[in-house]
Enzyme design. Structure first.
Site, PDB file in Angstrom:
ATOM      1  N   ASP A   1      35.274  38.115  47.148  1.00 41.74           N
ATOM      2  CA  ASP A   1      34.853  37.934  48.529  1.00 41.74           C
ATOM      3  C   ASP A   1      36.046  37.790  49.458  1.00 41.74           C
ATOM      4  O   ASP A   1      37.094  37.255  49.077  1.00 41.74           O
ATOM      5  CB  ASP A   1      33.968  36.692  48.657  1.00 41.74           C
ATOM      6  CG  ASP A   1      32.633  36.867  47.939  1.00 41.74           C
ATOM      7  OD1 ASP A   1      32.073  37.961  48.020  1.00 41.74           O
ATOM      8  OD2 ASP A   1      32.176  35.899  47.306  1.00 41.74           O
TER       9      ASP A   1
ATOM     10  N   HIS B   1      27.502  45.031  48.206  1.00 42.56           N
ATOM     11  CA  HIS B   1      28.498  43.942  48.171  1.00 42.56           C
ATOM     12  C   HIS B   1      28.596  43.366  46.756  1.00 42.56           C
ATOM     13  O   HIS B   1      29.698  43.204  46.204  1.00 42.56           O
ATOM     14  CB  HIS B   1      28.078  42.853  49.173  1.00 42.56           C
ATOM     15  CG  HIS B   1      28.931  41.623  49.154  1.00 42.56           C
ATOM     16  ND1 HIS B   1      29.872  41.345  50.117  1.00 42.56           N
ATOM     17  CD2 HIS B   1      28.968  40.582  48.297  1.00 42.56           C
ATOM     18  CE1 HIS B   1      30.453  40.190  49.842  1.00 42.56           C
ATOM     19  NE2 HIS B   1      29.925  39.704  48.737  1.00 42.56           N
ATOM     20  N   GLU B   2      27.448  43.044  46.149  1.00 44.16           N
ATOM     21  CA  GLU B   2      27.463  42.452  44.816  1.00 44.16           C
ATOM     22  C   GLU B   2      27.861  43.470  43.756  1.00 44.16           C
ATOM     23  O   GLU B   2      28.497  43.122  42.752  1.00 44.16           O
ATOM     24  CB  GLU B   2      26.084  41.859  44.496  1.00 44.16           C
ATOM     25  CG  GLU B   2      25.613  40.773  45.462  1.00 44.16           C
ATOM     26  CD  GLU B   2      26.550  39.580  45.541  1.00 44.16           C
ATOM     27  OE1 GLU B   2      27.253  39.305  44.543  1.00 44.16           O
ATOM     28  OE2 GLU B   2      26.596  38.905  46.588  1.00 44.16           O
TER      29      GLU B   2
ATOM     30  N   HIS C   1      31.514  43.454  43.242  1.00 42.18           N
ATOM     31  CA  HIS C   1      31.911  42.378  42.315  1.00 42.18           C
ATOM     32  C   HIS C   1      31.700  42.823  40.876  1.00 42.18           C
ATOM     33  O   HIS C   1      32.582  42.699  40.024  1.00 42.18           O
ATOM     34  CB  HIS C   1      31.037  41.138  42.535  1.00 42.18           C
ATOM     35  CG  HIS C   1      31.355  40.331  43.750  1.00 42.18           C
ATOM     36  ND1 HIS C   1      32.600  39.828  44.002  1.00 42.18           N
ATOM     37  CD2 HIS C   1      30.556  39.898  44.763  1.00 42.18           C
ATOM     38  CE1 HIS C   1      32.575  39.126  45.132  1.00 42.18           C
ATOM     39  NE2 HIS C   1      31.347  39.164  45.611  1.00 42.18           N
TER      40      HIS C   1
END
Length: 923
Positions: free
Chosen positions: A166, A155-156, A159
């Site tokens: 998000d 998930h990170e 980014h």
């Protein structure tokens, strides 16, 4: 004080992130050279290393599957602090430093804030800065709250690497959906769950249905979305990767474009997978046919700093007092900047090279004085950069035969056609090259060395009043020491003066600095008269004068007094140039100093493409808001542009109040190198420290719905985000390095720049009208004033986005644009829209300048044409607890419904309107 101690532990890694600092390379389908750095203030625990390996290994498989067999983690270096014990399996770093860390493992930014996050302050599709995990998260102690660490790393990573956002929004957790119901902000919308208020007190917890807020018509502040533990939906990783069934990113087929997620707001309503597909990574790879191998790990332990200065003393250094200016800057580095415990050596070069000082470990002023005596006194001969670097390698090998991670500080002013002959050797050596270019002629091949070895690049023009050379050497601090050990620049200023003219000003020593405070004054012709008063009004004497180097300096013993210091410098010759530099260190290792760091969004650029200046003002990891921040950009020939940087969420600034101040730069004057310097100071009582949470922080799992019942996690510890502590006065100066511009034309170009995109358009319904607010753009990005605005509306968000010119235009005859960065307000009554069964009105703006150049279409604002329906339940119609009496006026197809809530009794009155042609504005 306790609050400061809590985040003081983060100092080592803070502000080490430069432009494109990551060393990650995509080789085939595998990411190589990933750096995960453990903060020195993390207590030694071998399990952290093992859990990092497990996290990355599981993340690699999850990433491979989530990206349709396209990407995996191949090689990872774990950077281990010097404070941990040395073991035989630990190797020395080469180019890997904390500056280049992609993931840091450090204590929480503030007490009880173990939330993982990615430092992200650029626009959609742009790489972020770094990922921050806490030791407790890595050790698996926060899995209930944030889910498995491997999944969250993916998930990170999305980014960090691909610049997606998000698919939740803690500021807007609910929205009015087309279904005319209140929905949780999420992607995909097929993720099921319940909306409930979950409260715990005294060891017992209770659950109730959410009530609606009388103002927003959405759920109350304490309402949370609890996902079902058992799901079938596969997307999306950027919403809640902790759901077992979630193994994909949202794509154009299942993306929830209605939700006010940051992904929608920042990426123009595109799904995360659409953004990833447009990335350079995606377009340079094809899916793999077989599963990837597991990641391989290197364990690297930090050691003492080794740096050798390689100083150009060729004949061209005699021009314009270059040699003297170099010595002034080198003396500041040796006397103040380089940290105790470092090993320092020195080499001079012209057409040949010679060792002037073997490596000496700096422990006191005695070693510093010895090194200062080794600086060159004469300039002559040609230029051979390779010979200088080779001689530096010889110096370093006497202490460290491996060379790995050692540094060379190279200053040169001349071109050297032979430098390309040693580029490959230098890159392979493991040495980090820092490059200070003096004037416009320094050889560009050295930039390749610097880029490939992960060093810094600085530029100084021949204009001594800009103090560029001293600023460049002041920036050569270690990447691997605690911030309490680093020299911090408080002031850097210069002026051209005639006889008897004065250079008068003040410099503030705030309570976070004061140790080893150092004042340096330089001149070009004759020593000036120097007067310095401390905050008590006492005249400070004892400046040491060095006439050979045309400088005077004063070191304040102990801690300098906190407050405003006043200096008066009087020139004693015509056409004199005076400069003053003030540096200091943290007063207390337990209290992080206020710092400023700066960078450009790119290291190289082609005219006329605009660039963006970023300056980050923080104390520890806490943003400083409301500061006055100025950038000075100087070309190699000395042309300067001054920009006021802003943290207003408009124009080049992606997010308001995140402590990152930004501005577009378009003031090109020539091809070649440019330097960046930033100044920041407190702007009276408006400067404050914010305790808001990091922007791209991981979603906290409030709990799960299991067999229809809520199984809640303990509520997330929350600080009062409205707490903003007013700061004392401070001043800081920092170098942002150098960048290179090409393609600047020989003839003037007519207005190549349109207005900047409006990114903060907001719409508020007021009866049958809509009031819009936004920040005014400039005629040329964020400079000047636009000529006019084009406002269009539609019942379809996608039609408005993709076919803006075909949408219904609003009459803006009375709308006169204001100056850039002013707040614009415009109220209008929407006309009938063509879309049948429309549930919302969508609104966007385009700006037009005098040359009829148009901006990109703004973000899309919307207003609902209905009051959304809450979940059924006993509390569905309950009033908001804070409301006693309210009146709601709702326009619905020619009728007005007046709802009065008086002491808990509801009375509805339906009145028929005369007009039947009004649009369904529903406000």
């Amino acid at each position: 004080m306790g609050l400061f101690r809590a985040f003081a532990s983060l100092l080592v890694l803070h502000l080490l992130w430069g432009s494109n600092a990551s060393l990650v390379q995509l080789n085939g389908n595998g990411y190589e050279d990933i750096i995960i750095a453990i903060d020195p203030d993390v207590p030694e625990d071998g399990q952290i290393i093992e859990r990092i390996k497990d996290m990355v290994t599981t993340a690699s498989t999850y990433l491979f599957d989530a990206t349709e067999k396209r990407f995996f983690f191949k090689t990872v270096s774990i950077l281990i602090p010097e404070t941990w014990k040395a073991y035989s399996e630990y190797r020395r770093p080469k180019h890997e430093t904390y500056k280049h860390a992609d993931v840091i493992v450090a204590p929480p930014t503030l007490p009880n804030r173990d939330e993982p996050y990615t430092r992200q302050f650029t626009e959609c599709g742009k790489k972020a800065e770094y990922i921050h995990f806490t030791p407790d998260f890595v050790l698996g102690k926060k899995e209930n709250e944030y889910g498995p660490s491997g999944r969250l790393l993916v998930h990170e990573w999305a980014h960090l690497r691909w610049g997606v956002f998000d698919e939740y929004n803690e500021d807007q957790p609910y929205y009015s959906a087309k279904s005319k119901k209140i929905e949780a902000t999420r992607c995909s919308a097929s993720i099921s769950g319940k909306n409930r208020v979950y409260k715990c007190q005294g060891g017992s917890c209770s659950t109730r249905n959410c009530r609606t807020n009388s103002t927003t018509k959405l759920y109350e502040k304490d309402c949370q979305f609890f996902p079902d533990k058992v799901q079938t939906e596969k997307a999306s990783i950027m919403f809640m990767q902790s759901i077992d069934s979630v193994v994909e990113f949202c794509n154009e087929k299942n993306h929830n474009q209605e939700a006010p997620s940051l992904q929608n707001l920042k990426c123009n309503y595109r799904s995360t997978w659409e953004v990833i597909r447009k990335s350079e990574d995606f377009n340079s790879t094809t899916p793999m046919e077989t599963p990837p191998p597991p990641p391989t790990f290197s364990l690297l332990r930090i050691r003492d700093r080794i740096v050798c200065l390689v100083l150009d003393k060729s004949g061209s250094m005699s021009a314009g007092s270059r040699l003297i200016r170099m010595n002034q800057a080198a003396k500041l580095f040796l006397m103040q900047t380089v940290e105790n415990g470092s090993w320092v050596g020195m080499v001079h070069f012209d057409s040949s090279a010679s060792i002037k000082s073997e490596l000496i470990q700096v422990r006191s002023n005695s070693e510093r004085d010895t090194l200062v005596k080794s600086l060159p006194t004469q300039a002559n001969g040609g230029t051979s950069i390779c010979r200088g670097i080779e001689k530096a390698f010889e110096v370093i090998r006497k202490v460290d035969p491996q060379l790995d991670g050692s540094e060379v500080g190279l200053l040169t002013d001349g071109e050297d056609n032979t430098v390309k002959n040693c580029v490959n050797e230098v890159i392979k050596s493991g040495v980090i090259i820092h490059f200070v270019a003096l004037g416009p002629s320094a050889d560009p091949a050295v930039t390749q060395m610097r880029n490939q070895t992960g060093g810094k690049e600085e530029l100084a023009s021949d204009k001594a009043e800009n103090n560029g050379l001293i600023d460049a050497f002041a920036a050569l601090t270690s990447e691997n020491v605690g911030l309490s050990q680093k020299s911090i620049q408080l002031e850097s200023k210069g002026l051209n003066l005639n006889t008897s003219a004065w250079m008068n000003d003040t410099v503030t020593v705030d309570s976070t600095v004061g140790k080893d405070t150092f004042f340096l004054v330089t001149w070009t012709k004759q020593p000036p008269s120097i007067s310095l008063w401390d905050p008590n009004g006492t005249l400070t004497a004892n400046f040491t004068q060095d006439t050979d180097s045309r400088m005077a300096y004063l070191s304040i013993p102990g801690d300098a007094q906190v407050g405003t210091w006043i200096y008066n410098l009087q020139a004693k010759a015509d056409s004199e140039t005076l400069t003053i530099t003030v540096t200091s260190r943290a007063a207390n290792s337990a209290v992080p100093p206020i710092t400023v760091s700066a960078k450009m969004n790119k290291d190289t650029n082609s005219f006329p493409s605009p660039m963006i200046v970023y300056a980050e003002v923080q104390q520890g990891y806490v943003p400083i808001l409301g500061a006055s921040v100025t950038a000075v950009i100087e070309s190699s020939n000395g042309h300067t542009t001054v920009l006021d940087l802003l943290d207003n969420g408009s124009g080049a600034d992606a997010f308001k109040d995140d402590g990152v101040y930004s501005r577009y730069f378009t003031g090109y004057s020539e091809n070649g190198r440019y330097s960046l310097k930033v100044r920041a100071h407190a702007a009276t009582s408006s400067t404050r420290r914010s305790l808001k949470h990091a922007l791209s922080r991981a979603a906290y799992i409030p709990g799960w719905v299991v067999n229809g019942e809520i199984e809640g996690n303990p509520p997330r510890p929350e600080a009062d985000e409205n707490t903003e502590i007013i700061l004392e006065n401070f001043s800081r100066t920092a170098s942002g390095g150098a960048f290179v511009v090409s393609g600047y034309p020989n003839t003037p170009v007519t207005d190549p720049y349109p207005p900047s995109q409006i990114t903060d358009l907001a719409a508020t319904p007021e009866g049958e009208e809509v009031t819009l607010t936004w920040t005014a753009p400039g005629e040329d990005f964020d400079v000047g004033k636009v000529e006019r605005y084009i406002i269009r509306i539609s019942g379809s968000m996608i039609d408005l986005r993709d076919n803006f010119d075909d949408a219904l235009q609003v009459n803006t005859t009375d709308l006169v644009p204001k100056e850039v960065n002013s707040k614009e307000t415009f109220t209008f009554k929407p006309a009938n829209i063509s879309e049948e069964n429309a549930t919302h009105i969508f609104i966007a703006i385009q700006s037009v300048d005098k040359s009829n150049l148009t901006s990109e279409v703004s973000n899309i604002a919307q207003v609902a044409l209905f009051i959304p329906e809450a979940d059924p339940g006993p509390d569905e119609s309950g009033p908001d607890e804070s409301v006693n009496i309210s009146i709601l006026v709702l326009s619905v197809v020619g009728s007005v419904v007046v709802v009065s809530i008086i002491l808990g009794t509801t009375i509805c009155i339906l009145k028929k309107k005369n007009s039947s042609n009004r649009p369904r504005t529903g406000f």
